[in-house]
Motif scaffolding. Structure first.
Motif, PDB file in Angstrom:
ATOM      1  N   TYR A 140       0.813  -1.221   0.000  1.00  0.00           N
ATOM      2  CA  TYR A 140       0.000   0.000   0.000  1.00  0.00           C
ATOM      3  C   TYR A 140       0.843   1.267   0.000  1.00  0.00           C
ATOM      4  N   ASP A 141       2.119   1.193   0.473  1.00  0.00           N
ATOM      5  CA  ASP A 141       2.956   2.392   0.533  1.00  0.00           C
ATOM      6  C   ASP A 141       4.050   2.405  -0.530  1.00  0.00           C
ATOM      7  N   ASN A 142       4.004   1.466  -1.470  1.00  0.00           N
ATOM      8  CA  ASN A 142       4.903   1.443  -2.629  1.00  0.00           C
ATOM      9  C   ASN A 142       6.387   1.407  -2.254  1.00  0.00           C
ATOM     10  N   ASP A 143       6.714   0.720  -1.155  1.00  0.00           N
ATOM     11  CA  ASP A 143       8.119   0.643  -0.770  1.00  0.00           C
ATOM     12  C   ASP A 143       8.763  -0.671  -1.201  1.00  0.00           C
ATOM     13  N   GLY A 144       8.035  -1.484  -1.971  1.00  0.00           N
ATOM     14  CA  GLY A 144       8.587  -2.738  -2.467  1.00  0.00           C
ATOM     15  C   GLY A 144       8.482  -3.888  -1.510  1.00  0.00           C
ATOM     16  N   ASP A 190      -8.486   4.112  -9.129  1.00  0.00           N
ATOM     17  CA  ASP A 190      -8.416   5.382  -9.857  1.00  0.00           C
ATOM     18  C   ASP A 190      -7.138   5.522 -10.687  1.00  0.00           C
ATOM     19  N   ARG A 191      -6.353   4.467 -10.781  1.00  0.00           N
ATOM     20  CA  ARG A 191      -5.148   4.400 -11.619  1.00  0.00           C
ATOM     21  C   ARG A 191      -4.147   5.503 -11.284  1.00  0.00           C
ATOM     22  N   ASP A 192      -4.023   5.833 -10.002  1.00  0.00           N
ATOM     23  CA  ASP A 192      -3.048   6.848  -9.599  1.00  0.00           C
ATOM     24  C   ASP A 192      -1.746   6.240  -9.112  1.00  0.00           C
ATOM     25  N   GLY A 193      -1.620   4.907  -9.201  1.00  0.00           N
ATOM     26  CA  GLY A 193      -0.388   4.252  -8.809  1.00  0.00           C
ATOM     27  C   GLY A 193      -0.312   3.844  -7.356  1.00  0.00           C
ATOM     28  N   TRP A 194      -1.410   4.016  -6.599  1.00  0.00           N
ATOM     29  CA  TRP A 194      -1.446   3.643  -5.188  1.00  0.00           C
ATOM     30  C   TRP A 194      -2.620   2.692  -4.959  1.00  0.00           C
ATOM     31  N   LEU A 195      -2.364   1.625  -4.198  1.00  0.00           N
ATOM     32  CA  LEU A 195      -3.394   0.625  -3.973  1.00  0.00           C
ATOM     33  C   LEU A 195      -4.441   1.119  -2.977  1.00  0.00           C
ATOM     34  N   ASN A 239      -4.340   7.771  -0.039  1.00  0.00           N
ATOM     35  CA  ASN A 239      -3.944   9.167  -0.213  1.00  0.00           C
ATOM     36  C   ASN A 239      -2.508   9.336  -0.674  1.00  0.00           C
ATOM     37  N   GLY A 240      -1.749   8.251  -0.735  1.00  0.00           N
ATOM     38  CA  GLY A 240      -0.372   8.330  -1.210  1.00  0.00           C
ATOM     39  C   GLY A 240       0.621   8.809  -0.174  1.00  0.00           C
ATOM     40  N   ASN A 241       0.170   8.967   1.061  1.00  0.00           N
ATOM     41  CA  ASN A 241       1.054   9.435   2.131  1.00  0.00           C
ATOM     42  C   ASN A 241       1.011   8.518   3.352  1.00  0.00           C
ATOM     43  N   GLY A 242       0.602   7.270   3.127  1.00  0.00           N
ATOM     44  CA  GLY A 242       0.512   6.319   4.224  1.00  0.00           C
ATOM     45  C   GLY A 242      -0.843   6.267   4.881  1.00  0.00           C
ATOM     46  N   THR A 243      -1.796   7.083   4.405  1.00  0.00           N
ATOM     47  CA  THR A 243      -3.136   7.085   4.981  1.00  0.00           C
ATOM     48  C   THR A 243      -4.182   6.839   3.897  1.00  0.00           C
ATOM     49  N   PHE A 244      -5.388   6.484   4.351  1.00  0.00           N
ATOM     50  CA  PHE A 244      -6.516   6.254   3.467  1.00  0.00           C
ATOM     51  C   PHE A 244      -7.675   7.163   3.888  1.00  0.00           C
ATOM     52  N   SER A 245      -8.536   7.482   2.923  1.00  0.00           N
ATOM     53  CA  SER A 245      -9.781   8.186   3.193  1.00  0.00           C
ATOM     54  C   SER A 245     -10.948   7.267   2.868  1.00  0.00           C
ATOM     55  N   ASN A 246     -11.998   7.321   3.678  1.00  0.00           N
ATOM     56  CA  ASN A 246     -13.181   6.504   3.435  1.00  0.00           C
ATOM     57  C   ASN A 246     -13.941   7.076   2.240  1.00  0.00           C
ATOM     58  N   LEU A 485       6.240  -6.071 -12.229  1.00  0.00           N
ATOM     59  CA  LEU A 485       6.638  -5.094 -11.229  1.00  0.00           C
ATOM     60  C   LEU A 485       6.630  -3.681 -11.786  1.00  0.00           C
ATOM     61  N   GLY A 486       6.517  -2.725 -10.870  1.00  0.00           N
ATOM     62  CA  GLY A 486       6.630  -1.313 -11.203  1.00  0.00           C
ATOM     63  C   GLY A 486       7.533  -0.630 -10.197  1.00  0.00           C
ATOM     64  N   ALA A 487       7.947   0.565 -10.512  1.00  0.00           N
ATOM     65  CA  ALA A 487       8.869   1.288  -9.648  1.00  0.00           C
ATOM     66  C   ALA A 487       8.200   1.636  -8.326  1.00  0.00           C
ATOM     67  N   GLY A 488       8.942   1.460  -7.238  1.00  0.00           N
ATOM     68  CA  GLY A 488       8.467   1.841  -5.914  1.00  0.00           C
ATOM     69  C   GLY A 488       9.060   3.162  -5.482  1.00  0.00           C
ATOM     70  N   THR A 489       8.876   3.485  -4.225  1.00  0.00           N
ATOM     71  CA  THR A 489       9.331   4.774  -3.721  1.00  0.00           C
ATOM     72  C   THR A 489      10.693   4.703  -3.058  1.00  0.00           C
ATOM     73  N   SER A 490      11.227   3.498  -2.871  1.00  0.00           N
ATOM     74  CA  SER A 490      12.463   3.364  -2.105  1.00  0.00           C
ATOM     75  C   SER A 490      13.542   2.611  -2.863  1.00  0.00           C
ATOM     76  N   GLY A 491      13.433   2.557  -4.181  1.00  0.00           N
ATOM     77  CA  GLY A 491      14.406   1.819  -4.966  1.00  0.00           C
ATOM     78  C   GLY A 491      14.040   0.369  -5.160  1.00  0.00           C
ATOM     79  N   ARG A 492      13.057  -0.135  -4.423  1.00  0.00           N
ATOM     80  CA  ARG A 492      12.580  -1.502  -4.605  1.00  0.00           C
ATOM     81  C   ARG A 492      11.357  -1.487  -5.518  1.00  0.00           C
ATOM     82  N   ALA A 493      11.264  -2.492  -6.381  1.00  0.00           N
ATOM     83  CA  ALA A 493      10.089  -2.610  -7.238  1.00  0.00           C
ATOM     84  C   ALA A 493       8.938  -3.221  -6.459  1.00  0.00           C
ATOM     85  N   ARG A 494       7.726  -3.024  -6.943  1.00  0.00           N
ATOM     86  CA  ARG A 494       6.531  -3.510  -6.264  1.00  0.00           C
ATOM     87  C   ARG A 494       5.672  -4.298  -7.238  1.00  0.00           C
ATOM     88  N   ASP A 495       4.915  -5.252  -6.711  1.00  0.00           N
ATOM     89  CA  ASP A 495       3.998  -6.020  -7.542  1.00  0.00           C
ATOM     90  C   ASP A 495       2.902  -5.104  -8.074  1.00  0.00           C
TER      91      ASP A 495
END
Length: 571
Positions: A140-144, A190-195, A239-246, A485-495
């Motif tokens: 969920y946080d794209n860190d791989g 919404d195809r914004d790159g965040w689960l 929300n792309g910052n470690g949090t979700f909105s209902n 895989l796709g690019a993550g936020t920390s140099g690790r790829a993500r599923d």
């Protein structure tokens, strides 16, 4: 983790000899029970105390995930406990809570493989002590590093993978929904790159309103779901910052809902936006079609996927989406209650469905069974998707009661082989010892546990031991395995959950599969894509449609091994 096109490979590096290609002329041991040898010593406890608390018979789910990024699948198993009369929550006073097992896969010099599971819960930081139901996995946080979401009777919990072998509970993420939820799924709607996260809620139940129900003979039984009101399911936007909105109301999901038990995600209408299908218990199922503006519409009734017999909702439990007829779109399979028969909905490619269970030979053999965990899987790697169901009733079986069975809900699993002509063959009676044993099957997670190119199964049994079922036939045919895989936020790829791969060969059918972890019942699956090639040794082309709609193609991808494909790496 390796970021590469073709060079990052796992699994056997050589092709199996042609003499090992599967034939189907004789009874076959399709799966082998490897529970003892793999040291998976988990036993589920439902905490039953004779009060017929409804949640006692629903769990447990199972999750497969590579939490330590070592290339093999680890296992999380959901635990129950004893349901406390004094609150709506569950108490884990009879157990240590859910357990995480690390897979220490050994590749021996002779080419054989040994799966060994080690319980690493205490060092992992996971303290899943609610009365557990199911699990979902996704980064969920794209860190791989894949994260874990556990559903429960009470409060759900999101465990963030710290990428060092440990997890931390993150209530601040905003998805610790309370109530009674069973299945959940990560999806990028919404195809914004965040689960984002869908959480299916079931019924408004707690011990203080436990209604006594009775069977035809006047004996106490577990109530039907119609006795209780359904709960509102929830959709959370990342929300792309470690949090979700209902986003439940804003997305249009608040206007109608049912007692949700299973969920599967797919692009059902071919517009390259992810949709999802919900199996409801005793009410019509839902097909939530993405409107590409942050909202969904339930089109199940119009699309012919709400029920197989008009006006007769069934007890939908397990569900999975897959291309059963190899026409490039995802069809839907739903498991139901004994006496109802399971459902098969064939997609026309535009998101319209035709009920075909009877014509396909699936309805009649499934009538005696209550199905839960299920999946489309190519058991023998011939290229066509088969079906496996994990079964166990919710009302006591008289013969087992007379035999004084302490869990008189046991049923055998079922195995259906796709014949490639729109029909399925019931292989259950001649598929070996695994299918002779009866259990109270609930969750089932599907994935390649020993990395040999076929799909294995971890089964969660209610009030009993979990099972490891190793596939004995699939790696006798050729196959291709893909990690998308796709690019993550920390140099690790993500599923890249939701990515779709088309495997293309000259003069042979194109097979399309998607990277997914959802489906089955309250469980999470291997996100890697596997496609059986049968006897073909031709390295295929692979065309990948990524979640944002981008399309890339690779030529001559190696067979009989796993290959990593990374979004944006084709120049």
């Amino acid at each position: 983790m390796c970021l590469c096109l073709i060079s990052c490979q796992e699994g056997p590096a050589t092709s199996p000899p042609a003499s090992r290609v599967v034939t189907h002329s004789a009874p076959t041991e399709w799966f082998r029970d490897a529970t003892a040898e793999t040291h998976l010593d988990f036993v589920h406890v439902n905490g039953m105390v004779g009060q017929f608390y409804y949640p006692e018979i629903i769990a447990p789910g199972v999750a497969l995930l590579d939490y330590d990024n070592d290339g093999d699948l680890d296992v999380f198993l959901v635990q129950g406990g004893r349901i406390d009369r004094r609150s709506r929550a569950g108490s884990a006073d009879l157990t240590k809570g859910g357990r995480l097992y690390r897979n220490d896969l050994e590749l021996r010099p002779d080419g054989s493989r040994a799966v060994r599971f080690a319980d690493v819960t205490d060092s992992s930081g996971i303290k899943a002590t609610e009365y557990g139901m199911g699990a979902a996995v996704g980064d969920y946080d794209n860190d791989g590093c894949v994260d874990l979401y556990v559903t429960a009777l009470g409060r759900n919990h999101l465990y963030r993978n710290q990428c060092d072998g440990t997890f931390t509970n993150v209530p601040a993420a905003g998805v610790d929904a309370a109530g009674w939820s069973v299945s959940a799924a990560f999806l990028d709607f919404d195809r914004d790159g965040w689960l984002d996260l869908y959480v299916g809620h079931y019924l408004n139940w707690d011990p203080s309103v436990n209604t006594p129900c009775f069977g035809p003979s006047g004996t106490r039984v577990y109530c039907a779901p119609a006795v209780y009101l359904p709960q509102q399911s929830q959709l959370f936007h990342n929300n792309g910052n470690g949090t979700f909105s209902n986003a439940t109301a804003a997305a249009g999901l608040a206007t109608q809902f049912g007692p949700a038990l299973g969920v599967t995600t797919a692009d059902f209408n071919g517009d390259q936006w992810i949709d999802f299908y919900v199996a409801n218990d005793g009410q019509e199922n839902q097909l939530w079609v993405n409107q590409r503006n942050g909202t969904f519409k339930d089109l199940a009734l119009l699309a012919g996927a709400a029920w197989s017999d008009p006006g007769k909702p069934k007890a939908g439990m397990g569900v999975d989406a897959g291309d059963a007829d190899d026409d490039g779109d995802d069809d839907v399979f739903v498991t139901n209650l004994s006496g109802e028969g399971h459902d098969l909905y064939i997609n026309d490619g535009a998101g319209n469905f035709e009920p075909r269970a009877a014509a396909a030979g699936l309805k009649h053999p499934s009538l005696p069974f209550t199905g839960f965990g299920t999946a489309w899987l190519d058991i023998d790697n011939d290229g066509s998707l088969d079906l496996l169901t994990v079964n166990g009733t919710v009302q006591r079986i008289d013969a087992l009661v007379r035999d004084k069975d302490p869990m008189p809900l046991r049923q055998r699993k079922q195995l259906f082989r796709n014949q490639g002509n729109g029909r399925f063959e019931d292989l259950t009676s001649r598929s070996g010892a695994v299918f002779e044993r009866a259990d109270v099957g609930r969750g089932a997670a599907f994935g390649d546990i020993d990395n040999d190119g076929d799909t294995d199964v971890i089964v969660g049994n209610n009030n009993g031991p979990a099972q490891v079922l190793l596939n004995m036939m699939g790696n006798r045919n050729h196959w291709i395995g893909l990690r998308l895989l796709g690019a993550g936020t920390s140099g690790r790829a993500r599923d890249m959950l939701g990515a779709r791969a088309a495997v293309i060969r000259n003069g042979l059918p194109t097979r399309e599969r998607r990277a997914r972890a959802d489906g089955s019942f309250a469980s999470a699956n291997d996100p890697r894509v596997r496609v059986g090639l049968g006897p073909s040794t031709e390295p295929p082309r692979v065309r990948v449609t990524w979640p944002d709609g981008r399309v890339e193609e690779w030529a001559s991808v190696p067979i009989d091994r796993y290959t990593t494909l990374v979004e944006g790496s084709r120049k």
